[in-house]
Design an enzyme around this catalytic site. Structure first.
Site, mmCIF file in Angstrom:
data_model
loop_
_atom_site.group_PDB
_atom_site.id
_atom_site.type_symbol
_atom_site.label_atom_id
_atom_site.label_comp_id
_atom_site.label_asym_id
_atom_site.label_seq_id
_atom_site.Cartn_x
_atom_site.Cartn_y
_atom_site.Cartn_z
ATOM 1 N N SER A 96 13.358 40.429 13.406
ATOM 2 C CA SER A 96 12.590 41.107 12.363
ATOM 3 C C SER A 96 11.966 42.408 12.860
ATOM 4 O O SER A 96 11.726 42.596 14.059
ATOM 5 C CB SER A 96 11.466 40.197 11.851
ATOM 6 O OG SER A 96 11.977 38.949 11.471
HETATM 7 N N1 SAH Z 1 12.177 34.834 13.765
HETATM 8 C C1 SAH Z 1 13.388 35.445 14.256
HETATM 9 C C2 SAH Z 1 14.158 36.198 13.191
HETATM 10 C C3 SAH Z 1 14.773 35.280 12.278
HETATM 11 S S1 SAH Z 1 16.202 35.752 11.369
HETATM 12 C C4 SAH Z 1 13.110 36.394 15.408
HETATM 13 O O1 SAH Z 1 11.952 36.603 15.743
HETATM 14 O O2 SAH Z 1 14.077 36.871 16.007
HETATM 15 C C5 SAH Z 1 16.260 34.229 10.459
HETATM 16 C C6 SAH Z 1 16.787 33.063 11.242
HETATM 17 O O3 SAH Z 1 16.666 31.912 10.398
HETATM 18 C C7 SAH Z 1 18.261 33.180 11.573
HETATM 19 O O4 SAH Z 1 18.452 33.041 12.955
HETATM 20 C C8 SAH Z 1 18.913 32.032 10.795
HETATM 21 O O5 SAH Z 1 20.006 31.439 11.467
HETATM 22 C C9 SAH Z 1 17.755 31.074 10.656
HETATM 23 N N2 SAH Z 1 17.882 30.107 9.560
HETATM 24 C C10 SAH Z 1 18.337 30.309 8.305
HETATM 25 N N3 SAH Z 1 18.288 29.173 7.592
HETATM 26 C C11 SAH Z 1 17.766 28.210 8.410
HETATM 27 C C12 SAH Z 1 17.467 26.833 8.259
HETATM 28 N N4 SAH Z 1 17.703 26.163 7.116
HETATM 29 N N5 SAH Z 1 16.955 26.168 9.318
HETATM 30 C C13 SAH Z 1 16.722 26.800 10.498
HETATM 31 N N6 SAH Z 1 16.988 28.106 10.700
HETATM 32 C C14 SAH Z 1 17.502 28.812 9.673
#
Ligand code: SAH
Length: 215
Positions: free
Chosen positions: A60
């Site tokens: 992000s």
């Molecule tokens: N917080 C992260 C950025 C997240 S991007 C950072 O600091 O880098 C969003 C993430 O959510 C992705 O890696 C995606 O694979 C994950 N995601 C999406 N749906 C999900 C779910 N149902 N359970 C767990 N992770 C999920």
């Protein structure tokens, strides 16, 4: 310009754009974002923008990390659930502000990389698991704080259930999967009462239910 100078400039930008909580700014300052980005984007580690990571996901934008962390109002005794570990950066920032972070990621490959980073940086108060964060982490509930970093079309009911009923706070992006019309929502839970506020517009990758067959 060195990472240090870029970092100072980034912190000033975040403050100018509304991240005023000094604990949050200090946590961001003490978290080396260059350890969480892909090698090809190292020179942009302290640019105020989201960057691609593997599995088609993103780390992000620092401003959004700052604003969401500030909205979560994390205290040092709190037990926090993060859904969407991604690179592990947001979890590392949260780890500096609370007692323990539980973080979940549906892509095993991403989680494995994030776990290596936590180990290398000696971050010891993060516990991680690969799985569907839409369903939360019932074995560790309730959580004082829940932060979701992928956009749901509706607030996941299991996460609401796993939020502490003694002033629990959840911050999450809600909106269309295509990244349009998403906004950050903050939910407070006190007993059986809920209070919900709309905070600011965002653009996140979707919260996907279930886990992939591989990776
Ligand atoms: N917080 C992260 C950025 C997240 S991007 C950072 O600091 O880098 C969003 C993430 O959510 C992705 O890696 C995606 O694979 C994950 N995601 C999406 N749906 C999900 C779910 N149902 N359970 C767990 N992770 C999920």
């Amino acid at each position: 310009m060195s990472h240090d100078n870029r970092k100072i400039r980034l912190i000033m930008d975040l403050r100018n754009q509304g991240v005023t909580d000094t604990r949050v700014l200090a946590a961001i300052e003490r978290t080396p974002r260059e350890e969480f980005v892909e090698e090809a984007f190292l020179d942009q580690a302290y640019a105020n923008q989201a960057l691609p990571i593997s599995c088609g996901q993103t780390i992000s934008q620092p401003l959004i990390v700052g604003l969401m962390t500030q909205a979560l109002d994390v205290g040092d005794r709190h037990k926090v659930l993060e859904v969407g570990t991604g690179s592990g950066y947001q979890a590392a920032v949260l780890a500096k502000l609370c007692r323990r972070v539980y973080t979940m990621e549906r892509h095993r490959d991403l989680l494995a990389q994030a776990e290596k980073r936590f180990a290398r940086l000696a971050i010891r108060n993060v516990t991680s698991m690969s799985g569907d964060g839409y369903k939360g982490w019932p074995a560790q509930a309730p959580f004082d704080r829940i932060l979701v970093t992928a956009a749901a079309t509706l607030v996941p009911p299991d996460l609401v259930a796993q939020l502490s009923d003694k002033g629990g706070v959840m911050v999450l992006p809600v909106g269309e999967a295509g990244g349009l019309n998403q906004e950050i929502i903050r939910i407070r839970k006190e007993g059986t009462q809920f209070q919900s506020e709309r905070l600011f517009p965002v653009r996140f990758v979707p919260l996907v239910q279930g886990v992939p067959e591989s990776g």
